[in-house]
Design an enzyme around this catalytic site. Sequence first.
Site, PDB file in Angstrom:
ATOM      1  N   CYS A 109      -3.542 -21.203 138.043  1.00 57.84           N
ATOM      2  CA  CYS A 109      -3.890 -22.187 137.023  1.00 57.84           C
ATOM      3  C   CYS A 109      -4.925 -23.188 137.507  1.00 57.84           C
ATOM      4  CB  CYS A 109      -2.642 -22.912 136.516  1.00 57.84           C
ATOM      5  SG  CYS A 109      -1.626 -23.678 137.807  1.00 57.84           S
TER       6      CYS A 109
ATOM      7  N   HIS B 282       1.783 -27.249 137.998  1.00 58.46           N
ATOM      8  CA  HIS B 282       1.024 -26.616 136.916  1.00 58.46           C
ATOM      9  C   HIS B 282      -0.250 -27.427 136.713  1.00 58.46           C
ATOM     10  CE1 HIS B 282       0.132 -24.146 133.559  1.00 58.46           C
ATOM     11  NE2 HIS B 282       0.263 -25.105 132.647  1.00 58.46           N
TER      12      HIS B 282
ATOM     13  N   ASP C 176      -4.259 -25.459 127.533  1.00 58.62           N
ATOM     14  CA  ASP C 176      -3.366 -24.882 128.540  1.00 58.62           C
ATOM     15  C   ASP C 176      -3.351 -23.371 128.334  1.00 58.62           C
ATOM     16  OD1 ASP C 176      -1.333 -24.034 130.197  1.00 58.62           O
ATOM     17  OD2 ASP C 176       0.118 -25.543 129.550  1.00 58.62           O
TER      18      ASP C 176
END
EC number: 3.5.1.122
Length: 205
Positions: free
Chosen positions: A20, A74, A90
Site C-alpha cells: 500500500c 495501512h 483507498d
Amino acid sequence: MTTDFLFPKIADCSYVSCYCEENVWKLCEQVKRTRPEELSKCYAVFVSNEGRTVPLWRQKAGRGDDQVVIWDYHVFFMHNPLPNRCLVFDLDTTLPFPTYFHKYVTETFRSDLALRPEHHRFFRVIPADTYLIEFSSDRRHMRRPDGSWIKPPPSYPPILSNTNLHCLGDFICMSAGKGPGAVYSLSEFVQNFYKSPHVGVQQNK
C-alpha cells in the site's frame, strides 16, 4: 458524487496487494505528472500505532459482514481541494473509489471508544510532494529470513530516495516529532480534515 476526480477509475491506478505504501507513492507520482497544480492539496496517510495492531473495517482483505481486518499499518491517499470536499482514495477498501472523508473515516475506523487502548489508531499525514522525495523502501520488510517473498513484489524497481535505502519504519512510527509530516489521534485527524458544509454559514436575520 460529482467532482473532477484526480483518478477517473481505480483501474487506472498502479496496484499491488500488500504494498500500500508504494501504491500511494504511485498515486502521488501520477498527480505530479498529470495534475501538478493539485499536488499541494494531496497527502499520503499512514495508519498504525505503537503495537502495530490497527483494526480497519470495509477492507477487501477483511472477514465477516463488516469486512474487518487488523493490519500492522495501512496507507491511503487524500485530496483536500476545499474545506468540506476532502476525498479519500483507498485502493484496498470496499467503499467507493473515491469516498468522501467523513464517510470513509466513519465506516473504516468507526470509533476508538469501543476499542482497547492498544488498538487505537494514529495517523501520520505527509504532504504528497514530501512523500515523493523522502519515501524509500528496498522491500526488506516483505522478505522471509530465507530471502523469499511473503507477497510478490511490484514489477517495477524499488522506490529509493537519494539519501536513504529503507526508511519505511520512520513513516509507520507514530511518535510525534519523529519522521515526516504530522501525527494525529483519530479525533485530531477528523478535526483537521473534516469541515462540515454547514460550518461558517451565516444566516440573514
